[in-house]
Design an enzyme around this catalytic site. Structure first.
Site, PDB file in Angstrom:
ATOM      1  N   GLY A  48     -56.125  74.705  65.961  1.00 45.66           N
ATOM      2  CA  GLY A  48     -57.483  74.512  65.482  1.00 45.66           C
ATOM      3  C   GLY A  48     -57.739  75.293  64.205  1.00 45.66           C
ATOM      4  CG  HIS A  54     -54.133  72.704  60.163  1.00 41.27           C
ATOM      5  ND1 HIS A  54     -54.990  73.750  59.890  1.00 41.27           N
ATOM      6  CD2 HIS A  54     -53.168  73.224  60.964  1.00 41.27           C
ATOM      7  CE1 HIS A  54     -54.569  74.836  60.500  1.00 41.27           C
ATOM      8  NE2 HIS A  54     -53.465  74.547  61.157  1.00 41.27           N
ATOM      9  CD  GLN A  79     -48.749  80.581  69.194  1.00 44.84           C
ATOM     10  OE1 GLN A  79     -48.454  79.554  69.811  1.00 44.84           O
ATOM     11  NE2 GLN A  79     -48.872  80.597  67.875  1.00 44.84           N
ATOM     12  CG  ASP A 168     -46.375  79.325  60.812  1.00 44.30           C
ATOM     13  OD1 ASP A 168     -46.602  80.547  60.824  1.00 44.30           O
ATOM     14  OD2 ASP A 168     -47.276  78.468  60.748  1.00 44.30           O
ATOM     15  CG  LEU A 202     -54.172  76.264  51.890  1.00 43.09           C
ATOM     16  CD1 LEU A 202     -54.758  74.871  52.072  1.00 43.09           C
ATOM     17  CD2 LEU A 202     -55.218  77.182  51.250  1.00 43.09           C
TER      18      LEU A 202
END
EC number: 6.3.2.1
Length: 302
Positions: A48, A54, A79, A168, A202
């Site tokens: 979210g 995204h 996590q 990531d 971002l």
């Protein structure tokens, strides 16, 4: 943790409209029926607090006109370690749903913690030695939590394709490895980092930064650019150039700066490598990375 408020939820699937599902069995039934009609399923997993990064994943997913896009929204407790920001992590569910609707997403999966893990979960996916390096060295157990939720999402949704951002990067490498070694029949695709015009990668955590801290955080992408520019001169020159940039910004507290190969083993003497950085700016931990071309292949810049 309670389930997000049910926004626009309805039974099944309505082509061209957004349906929100909260229970794994409900969504699994829908995606199974869609596959039976010949539709492909593409999963975009998120926690979210959706931002332009995204949305780029969603846009990439929607390029396949035969694919139904499923966006999962779940802040995964497994996590987060002790003292991390699980409680304060941004939760903007209604805004996220509207963003998905605007992008033409047809299925959102927003489960409750208990529906995902049950009352007493015992099994996790072990990430192997790489899970204890880089991010794993600073965040013990983090990647076991990541791989466990991703394995669950892949098992529930059964997508043909799942998209993950390259920001990531270690997570992406481990998810690809998990899918390969556990014979998970889903293609895993990495999507390049989306950056603000000033170069900052971002991240949902950028909202934590003050104006001064945000300015200081630009040192991370600047360091990566300097390192990538030095690629022709070899690994030591890459690291030296990046460190020199980071040293100019007192608000940046470096956790690690490492050069690895693209699978996160030892850096090669020549060819493609990955330069990875993690640092705290104020109380906010940020990560970033960039492709580096070592030796005669030239330089690459984030």
């Amino acid at each position: 943790m309670t389930a997000p408020e049910r926004v626009g939820a309805g039974p099944g699937f309505a082509p061209g409209a957004l349906t929100v599902h909260h229970h794994p069995d409900e969504l699994a039934k829908v995606t199974r029926a869609l596959r039976a009609t010949g539709r492909r399923i593409t999963l975009v997993p998120t926690m979210g607090a959706l931002h332009e990064g995204h949305l780029e994943l969603i846009r990439r997913a929607r390029r396949d006109s035969n694919s139904v896009v499923v966006v999962s929204i779940f802040v995964n407790p497994l996590q987060f370690g002790p003292g991390e920001d699980f409680t304060s992590y941004p939760r903007t569910f209604e805004t996220d749903v509207e963003a998905c609707r605007a992008e033409g997403v047809e299925l959102v999966f927003a489960p409750d913690r208990d529906d995902v893990y049950g009352p007493d979960p015992q099994i996790t996916v072990h990430p192997g030695p790489l899970g204890d390096e880089l991010e794993g060295a600073s965040r013990p157990g983090h990647f076991a939590g990541v791989l466990t939720i991703v394995a669950k999402l892949l098992g529930i949704v059964r997508p043909d394709l799942a998209l993950f951002g390259e920001k990531d990067y270690q997570q992406l490498v481990l998810i690809r490895r998990m899918a390969r070694e556990l014979n998970i029949d889903t293609a895993i695709q990495g999507i390049p980092i989306v950056r603000a015009p000033d170069g900052l990668a971002l991240s949902s955590r950028n909202v934590y930064l003050s104006e001064e801290e945000r300015g200081a955080a630009l040192a991370l992408s600047a360091a990566l650019a300097a390192g990538a520019h030095a690629g022709r001169e070899g690994a030591e020159a890459v690291l030296r150039a990046a460190r020199e940039v980071l040293a100019t910004e007192p608000l940046v507290r470096l956790d690690y700066l490492e050069l690895r190969d693209t699978e996160l083993g030892a850096a090669p003497a020549e060819g493609e490598a990955r330069l990875l950085v993690a640092a705290k700016v104020g109380e906010t931990r940020l990560i970033d990375n960039a492709l580096v071309l070592l030796g005669d292949q030239g330089d690459s810049r984030p």
